[in-house]
Write an enzyme that holds these catalytic residues in place. Structure first.
Site, PDB file in Angstrom:
ATOM      1  CB  THR A  93      -0.910   0.004   1.252  1.00  0.00           C
ATOM      2  OG1 THR A  93      -1.424   1.319   1.464  1.00  0.00           O
ATOM      3  CG2 THR A  93      -0.169  -0.402   2.518  1.00  0.00           C
ATOM      4  CG  ASP A  94      -1.024   5.093  -0.837  1.00  0.00           C
ATOM      5  OD1 ASP A  94      -1.592   4.419   0.038  1.00  0.00           O
ATOM      6  OD2 ASP A  94      -1.549   6.102  -1.358  1.00  0.00           O
ATOM      7  CE1 TYR A 131      -3.625  -2.220   6.142  1.00  0.00           C
ATOM      8  CE2 TYR A 131      -3.298   0.096   5.612  1.00  0.00           C
ATOM      9  CZ  TYR A 131      -3.511  -1.208   5.201  1.00  0.00           C
ATOM     10  OH  TYR A 131      -3.601  -1.500   3.859  1.00  0.00           O
TER      11      TYR A 131
END
Ligand code: NAD
Ligand code: TYD
Length: 336
Positions: free
Chosen positions: A125-126, A150
């Site tokens: 993910t970015d 996360y």
């Protein structure tokens, strides 16, 4: 080609499987999913029953099960979507995030090494790049700097995948995509949550000043990029994926209100998320120039399609809200 797809009952993974199986018959997909609250087998109705599709309920942290599946299905490829994926939940309790996202990825990597697989694609993910100020874009060279449980768990997994390439020569590729939207997204994420609250005339909880920016991409564009990186990405490389569509949260909320014919009285500014990243924005030059990918959906149109999908699929989200969707497994697979 036998592919283990993990987390295929979630939002992006189910869209991926439905898309791939509607386009291709040269793949056999084993979908390993634990069916957490975020996993919904009803998402996979278009794929259910196809002879090149097999669902297995299980946990990616389960070494024995993963080993058994690699052997039983002669797995030579892995696409790892499985994760705990919601930042707010990670703030409430981080443990399951590290267990699934870190330990689970390690279990998959070790099995991949043992079985000498051809390709391991990690869906990263970015958010591993942390937060941007008012200007600038994340490139693949932006240092990893994480702020939430996360994003730190996803960054750990991303780095582990790279380590397995450097140390053992495991043929890996990594994708880092921006925020997705589209059909089948669990209604705790910004866009579906706002659509459903609007439909029920409930308040729309906007964190902080509503000016946090996310870079939005339609889920099908993301999945086409995943397919391309899986097939043609250079081993050991990281590819950013994004559609260059930055929006402040409040703009998204107003767009939804407008489309559903509701007034701005529904907006409620609430306490900010702790450690809330201010801005994400992706530079996807590498995948565009190296692999020839570009997004094919225009934002306004795909948002309209998404909102219409939630309007047309009331039963789907009502069954989520009532918890009924979790019984689908027993109905579908209970006696097997
Ligand atoms: P999601 O939460 O909708 O789906 C996750 C799926 O993983 C669920 O079906 C869940 O049951 C399954 N799962 C969770 N723990 C598991 C475990 N221990 N074993 C097996 N299965 C397990 O998530 P999503 O939005 O579809 O995201 C998919 C992937 O894409 C994630 O890795 C996420 O980090 C990444 N990603 C998401 C976005 C986004 O905007 N949603 C953007 C970039 C990257
Ligand atoms: P989210 O969908 O949780 O994705 P992420 O945090 O991974 O980017 O949130 C998107 C943005 O919307 C983020 O800036 C937080 C904000 N947000 C709200 O303002 N209200 C909400 O109820 C939710 C769920 C998110």
């Amino acid at each position: 080609m036998n592919i283990l797809v993990t987390g295929g009952a979630g939002f992006i993974g189910s869209n991926f499987i439905n898309y791939i199986l509607s386009e291709r018959d040269d793949v056999f997909i084993v979908n390993l999913d634990k069916l957490t609250y975020a996993g919904n087998l009803e998402n996979l109705k278009p794929s259910e029953g196809k002879k090149n599709y097999q669902f297995v309920r299980g946990d990616i942290t389960n070494n024995e099960l993963v080993d058994y599946l690699f052997k039983k299905y002669s797995i030579k490829n892995v696409i790892n979507f499985a994760a705990e994926s919601h930042v707010d939940r990670s703030i409430l309790g981080s443990e399951v995030f590290y267990r699934t996202n870190v330990i689970g990825t390690n279990v998959l990597l070790e099995a991949s090494r043992r079985y000498n697989i051809d390709k391991f694609l990690q869906v990263s993910t970015d958010e591993v790049y942390g937060s941007l100020g008012a200007t600038g874009l994340f490139t693949e060279q932006t240092p990893i700097t994480t702020n939430s449980p996360y994003s730190s768990s996803k960054a750990a997994a991303d780095l582990m995948v790279q380590a397995f390439h450097h140390t053992y020569g495991l043929p890996v590729v990594i994708t880092r995509c921006s925020n997705n939207y589209g059909q089948l997204q669990f209604p705790e994420k910004l866009i579906p949550l706002m659509i459903l609250n609007c439909l029920k005339d409930k308040k729309l909880p906007v964190y902080g000043d509503g000016m946090n920016v996310r870079d939005w991409i339609y889920v099908i564009d993301h999945n086409k990029a995943v397919e391309l990186v899986f097939e043609k990405g250079r081993v050991g490389e990281v590819y950013n994926i994004g559609a260059s569509r930055e929006m402040a949260n409040i703009q998204i909320v107003k767009l939804i209100l407008n489309k559903l014919g509701k007034t701005e009285d529904l907006i409620e500014y609430v306490k900010d998320r702790p450690g809330h990243d201010r801005r994400y924005a992706i530079d996807s030059t590498k995948i565009q120039t190296e692999l020839g990918w570009k997004p094919s959906f225009e934002f306004e149109q795909a948002m309209e399609y998404t909102i219409d999908w939630y309007l047309a699929n009331k039963t789907w989200w009502e069954r989520i809200i009532s918890g009924e969707y979790q019984k689908y497994y027993e109905v579908q697979y209970g006696n097997r």
